[in-house]
Design an enzyme around this catalytic site. Structure first.
Site: not given
Ligand code: SAM
Length: 293
Positions: A46, A155
């Site tokens: 990546r 996010d």
């Molecule tokens: C797998 S998605 C989950 C989306 C949704 N909550 C669901 O369960 O379908 C994880 C999300 O967490 C966000 N994320 C990761 N680290 C984060 C952080 N430190 N603060 C805020 N968001 C974060 C990522 O950008 C991503 O959009």
């Protein structure tokens, strides 16, 4: 460490163990992400794309670049590259059934009578989660937008927040919305029926913002429900424990916390949060430990 045999994957930019450790340390400090050694090939694949796009010849130079104050956009590219945005409408539907039940048991009445009701989708990715919450809410409280009921959706990734705000999805994406709701809350963007836009009524309920969960949150809540699903899974145990504790402090008594299917609340937060159902927690009404209530 699960070390790959020599030549298991080819690298056109050198990537040493020290490079990996430096990236992992940065990801941990800035974003709370925990990168196991086994993720090394994924991290390489990546991030090498980022190096090429920035025309940087080594990971050492990339790390130096990331330290520059004007490289905030690149630091956000880094987190985009290291996390996944996988999500879907009504993912883990039982959480939305619990929300429907909670709305029927008093939350809807509170909202209808003009009282403040707040729901937070923390780590909302491309928006399917907060829009599913909004559909659930509007089914129970059709006049919600004229009341003091709001959904906050945040996010860390600005690009994904932009997409969420836009609210345009493929036909495959919206197929996950139960049929009666799909026709009501989404409209085809053109005659081809390939893409759909969520209705303004859903958007009116939601405020989208960028927010790194690791930093101080610029609001005090309290919330009646927090969805933070499939986000903490990327964090180390200590970071998770702190996060659960902070969420608990942000919840109203009786407030709900919904987490991902492979996550569990741990640590001090269990003094105030009681588990019920699958990956759902309720905040105690008082400071009395849940067991004594
Ligand atoms: C797998 S998605 C989950 C989306 C949704 N909550 C669901 O369960 O379908 C994880 C999300 O967490 C966000 N994320 C990761 N680290 C984060 C952080 N430190 N603060 C805020 N968001 C974060 C990522 O950008 C991503 O959009």
């Amino acid at each position: 460490m699960t070390s790959s045999p020599p030549g298991a994957f080819t690298r056109d930019i050198p990537f040493s163990d020290a490079d990996f450790r430096a990236i992992a340390q940065l990801a941990q400090q800035r974003f709370g992400l925990s990168l196991a050694e086994s993720k090394k090939p994924l991290v390489y694949s990546r991030l090498s794309r980022r190096l090429k796009s920035r025309q940087v010849g080594s990971f050492t130079d990339y790390l130096t670049l990331l330290e520059r104050s004007e490289e905030e956009a690149e630091r956000l590219e880094l987190i985009s590259a290291l996390t996944t945005n996988v999500t879907s409408f009504f993912r883990e539907k039982h959480h939305f059934d619990t929300l429907t039940q909670r709305l029927a048991e008093g939350l809807a009445e509170r909202a209808s009578s003009g009282q403040r009701v707040r729901i937070w989708s923390a780590g909302c990715s491309s928006g399917q989660e907060p829009y599913s919450i909004a559909m659930t809410v509007l089914e129970a409280v059709p006049e919600a937008a004229r009341k003091d009921l709001r959904i906050l959706a945040t996010d860390i990734d600005p690009k994904i927040v932009h997409k969420a705000r836009d609210g345009v999805y493929s036909a495959e994406d919206v197929a996950g919305i139960p049929a009666p709701m799909r026709g009501k809350w989404t409209k085809a963007t053109d005659a081809s029926g390939k893409t759909y836009r969520v209705t303004q009524a859903l958007k009116d309920l939601i405020t989208f913002n960028e927010l790194n969960l690791m930093v101080e949150w610029p609001f005090r809540g309290p919330f009646d429900a927090i969805f933070c699903r499939n986000v903490a899974i990327y964090f180390d145990q200590e970071t998770q424990r702190r996060l659960w504790q902070r969420f608990s402090a942000m919840l109203n008594p009786d407030g709900l916390l919904f987490i991902g299917h492979s996550e569990r609340v741990t640590g001090q937060a269990l003094k105030t949060l009681t588990g019920f159902g699958i990956t759902s927690y309720r905040k105690a009404r008082t400071n009395v430990p849940p067991a004594l209530q």
